[in-house]
Design a protein around this motif. Structure first.
Motif: not given
Length: 465
Positions: A223-230, A245-250, A259-262, A427-429
């Motif tokens: 709700a706080h970001l445009s779709k496709g942004l995380m 930080v968090g559950g399902a992360t890159l 691979t699909a996300a990026l 984009r990911a570490l």
């Protein structure tokens, strides 16, 4: 407005799904409800909680359990709700209890509608604004982190590709379960073909792919970001490593999801990071490393020789080689309080064969020989050892833990050098790698890392497609 705790946050769609479909869940106290959701969205998705004996279970330490639910609160609530399957058949002094989601709870998790959702935390606070920078200013102990590099917290992900991957995963499951035709998409074919049987494939698809993929897609449509942004944020460990930080992360999702996300980005790995680092540390104190040098020179041949001679999976051999470096004991019988990382991975007979194998035993002997002089060469403060990233550890810790602290400090220093030069592109570490939106000059970056850190690295590069 209450400030959200990102480390305790989750998609509100998860709570709504269990409120509507799981008897008794809606009536839980908010704190208990939040604790169950954090278990389902974070701990069960994270490798560091994996049980070292019961394959698909996690370790849930009684101190954490009682802190989250109150003394005996978990046992009472879970006996009524039956959300978590607890492996009660444990050997006193040998294995702790194992915890896993029940199949029915997994069904609810993966059937959550893909929709725009709020991100909330266990107190009910809602995320209204994304973080600017991905790396938290303070580390896990609340101290200002040593590194100066940073990268944007909000990144674009290919949500359409993620949805196609989710559909392919379900089609593969129908194929292995009901004999339906295999899907046209082949993203998962290689991973699935390497598994020994259809039950293993079905378990992996249900337990380790579809659920975290569902959670990941929800976090890319908020709700706080445009779709496709995380938003992706990291906190620094006591050794300097950056943990998402968090559950399902890159950082934590299966590589197929990343691979699909990026898709289209460039993936970089430090080749033989840990063994390369320890060899250089040993050479600095004048200690030769013929066994490690041989492994670095022909790692694929060494691994394959161990796979063939021990009759083990390549993934297990890689895991055992890394565990050896981090101090895994060469025992096959349990001693109270002492985990058996290698024996639990391979089983007793194959572990014995591995310990006796000349290639493995040469590495084990050499690591023990060079550990003490490496630790003695580190900076020391009263009662503490300081790793190359400036992070201290008590010298009362075991030599193996101290060496891991040193190796992770070097790893953190290398990654921070990359972040400082290319943070805006990243984009990911991972711990020994990263993903960049742009192709980087690999030779120049290797030179930059050596200049900044004093360590030579070789980078592997591939495009995510």
């Amino acid at each position: 407005m209450a400030r959200i705790n990102r480390s305790q946050s989750f998609p509100q769609a998860v709570e709504l799904a269990f409120n509507s479909s799981w008897p008794g869940f809606r009536e839980l106290a908010a704190s208990d409800k939040g604790a169950f959701i954090m278990l389902m969205t974070s701990a069960f998705r994270h490798k560091r909680f994996s049980h070292n004996h019961y394959g698909d279970y996690i370790c849930y330490h009684y101190i954490d359990r009682d802190r989250h639910f109150g003394r005996n609160g978990f046992q009472t609530l879970n006996s009524e709700l039956r959300l978590i399957d607890v492996q009660e058949h444990w050997q006193v002094g040998a294995y702790t209890k194992g915890y896993r989601l029940t199949p029915e709870a997994l069904d609810v998790m993966e059937s959550i509608p893909l929709q725009t959702t709020k991100i909330v935390d266990t107190t009910g606070a809602e995320m209204k604004k994304a973080a600017t920078w991905a790396i938290n200013e303070r580390d896990a102990n609340g101290n200002h982190r040593k590194g100066k590099g940073n990268l944007p917290a909000v990144i674009p992900v290919d949500i359409d590709e993620l949805c196609r991957l989710a559909q392919e995963a379900r089609q593969w499951r129908w194929h292995f379960k009901d004999g339906a035709p295999p899907p046209a998409g082949r993203r998962l074919a290689q991973r699935l073909q390497a598994m020994p049987d259809n039950q293993t494939r079905l378990n992996w698809l249900s337990d380790h792919l579809i659920t975290p993929l569902t959670l990941f897609i929800l976090q890319a449509d908020t709700a706080h970001l445009s779709k496709g942004l995380m938003e992706t944020t990291y906190t620094e460990s006591t050794a300097g490593r950056l943990y998402a930080v968090g559950g399902a992360t890159l950082q934590t999702v299966p590589r197929e999801v990343r691979t699909a996300a990026l898709r289209g980005c460039q993936d970089y790995d430090i080749e033989n990071a840990h063994y390369g680092i320890i060899a250089q540390l040993a050479h600095r104190v004048g200690r030769p490393t013929p066994a490690i040098d041989d492994y670095l020179l022909r790692k694929r041949a060494v691994r394959q020789q161990l796979v063939t001679d021990i009759d083990a999976d390549i993934a297990d051999i890689k895991q055992c080689l890394l565990a050896l470096l981090y101090g895994a004991t060469q025992r096959v019988t349990k001693v109270k309080g002492k985990p058996l990382a290698i024996a639990d991975t391979l089983g007793q007979d194959k572990a014995k064969a591995l310990f006796d194998h000349p290639l493995f035993s040469a590495l084990a002997t050499e690591i023990k020989t060079i550990r003490k002089p490496i630790l003695e060469s580190m900076e020391h403060h009263p009662g503490r050892l300081v790793n190359p990233f400036g992070k201290a550890i008590e010298i009362t810790e075991t030599p193996a833990i101290q060496l891991a602290h040193v190796l992770q400090g070097v790893e953190a220093m290398i990654l921070d050098a990359v972040i400082q030069q290319h943070g805006s592109n990243l984009r990911a570490l991972m711990h020994d790698g990263w993903v960049s939106a742009e192709q980087l000059d690999r030779e120049q970056l290797e030179q930059h890392i050596e200049k900044v850190t004093g360590f030579k690295v070789e980078l592997e590069e591939k495009q995510l497609n």
